[in-house]
Design an enzyme around this catalytic site. Sequence first.
Site, PDB file in Angstrom:
ATOM      1  CG  HIS A 140      32.699  35.664  58.751  1.00  0.00           C
ATOM      2  ND1 HIS A 140      31.781  34.762  58.244  1.00  0.00           N
ATOM      3  CD2 HIS A 140      33.407  34.974  59.671  1.00  0.00           C
ATOM      4  CE1 HIS A 140      31.934  33.593  58.839  1.00  0.00           C
ATOM      5  NE2 HIS A 140      32.929  33.684  59.697  1.00  0.00           N
ATOM      6  CD  GLU A 181      31.979  27.193  58.495  1.00  0.00           C
ATOM      7  OE1 GLU A 181      31.545  27.244  59.659  1.00  0.00           O
ATOM      8  OE2 GLU A 181      33.187  27.388  58.211  1.00  0.00           O
ATOM      9  CG  ASP A 217      39.147  31.600  61.598  1.00  0.00           C
ATOM     10  OD1 ASP A 217      39.084  32.109  62.728  1.00  0.00           O
ATOM     11  OD2 ASP A 217      38.193  30.983  61.067  1.00  0.00           O
TER      12      ASP A 217
HETATM   13  N1  HPA Z   1      33.190  28.421  61.634  1.00  0.00           N
HETATM   14  C1  HPA Z   1      32.763  28.166  62.857  1.00  0.00           C
HETATM   15  N2  HPA Z   1      33.424  28.538  63.942  1.00  0.00           N
HETATM   16  C2  HPA Z   1      34.550  29.216  63.804  1.00  0.00           C
HETATM   17  C3  HPA Z   1      35.050  29.512  62.543  1.00  0.00           C
HETATM   18  C4  HPA Z   1      34.318  29.103  61.405  1.00  0.00           C
HETATM   19  O1  HPA Z   1      34.675  29.340  60.227  1.00  0.00           O
HETATM   20  N3  HPA Z   1      36.205  30.204  62.759  1.00  0.00           N
HETATM   21  C5  HPA Z   1      36.379  30.327  64.092  1.00  0.00           C
HETATM   22  N4  HPA Z   1      35.383  29.715  64.730  1.00  0.00           N
HETATM   23 ZN    ZN Z   2      33.639  32.244  60.964  1.00  0.00          ZN
END
Ligand code: HPA
Ligand code: ZN
Length: 330
Positions: A9, A192, A271
């Site tokens: 991820h 999330e 990220d």
């Molecule tokens: N969530 C959703 N979209 C994204 C993320 C994330 O953590 N990082 C980059 N795009």
């Molecule tokens: Zn992500």
Amino acid sequence: MKLPLVELHLHIEGTLEPELLFELAARNAVTLPWASLAELRAQYDFTDLQSFLNLYYRALDVLRERIDFTDLTRAYLARARTAGVRHAEIFFDPQAHTSRGVPLHTALAGVRDALDGAVKDWGISTKLIVTFLRDRPAAEALQILREILAGGVPIDGIGLDSAEVGYPPELFTEVFALARAHGLRLVAHAGEEGPPDYVWQALDLLGVERVDHGIRSLEDEALLDRLVRDRIPLTVCPFSNVRLRVIDTLADHPIVRMLDRGLLVCVNSDDPAYFGGYIDDNLAALDTEFGLGPDRLALLARNGIEASFLTLGEKAALAAEVDAWRSLQP
Ligand code: HPA
Ligand code: ZN
């Protein structure tokens, strides 16, 4: 010997470190809204997913030429190597580039150039997963997928990311059906910020093999039963969860509860340039916070291997290396 890791991820655009960002801005004569590295870093105080995405999409405007995408990807691979990463399945957001006028092929081929040298240069095998922005129309995703399928740059799978709430997986059923028909592997961000129902949709309507984040699955016992029964992997990103305020502090992170519940969870960086560290930093912080110890670190590494899209033979070879690492620990 480093613990051999698999990273599943990881948004390649989210590995854009401030130093490279300023270098690319100078190279491409892009005017930035931040006067210095410090001023840029001062923006890294996020309140939620959207506040992060606003900066993430703004920052990647420095990526213009094919070589820029190659340099970005090479910088990640070099850093991943020092973390002990041996295999990475990398997300790439084509619409974050096409929507600002960068041709699909320029961006995609630039990433591919770096991946093609990854085994030789860093000893890292890779897969490339194209992620579609769920807050843009599904018709646009379908169009880009068709272009990729017709073009000469191979990819391994598709995923779904960006702003989650209000953009349920069901909107992308046709996109995922087309990808499946072409033999691509399927993943999606779900649970999330969005509710457990989005995880059910990702499984039952999109047919995903792996769920990215999935942390809100903890609110739904029937869903947990399903994830455990079918050994559906969840790619968990602890630093991301804390920085995007999905979880209050690292001490509150449910990773150990998830392991104890029998979920196939692995640790990832999401990220890393924005969230305070790479996969090794995430694991080290969890080890400090929860006293994971070598057994649970090895379990997390083995889970990543099982959750990957490697072949059974490749998985067995990497798992044997994890066992070798474990045997060297106290
Ligand atoms: N969530 C959703 N979209 C994204 C993320 C994330 O953590 N990082 C980059 N795009
Ligand atoms: Zn992500």
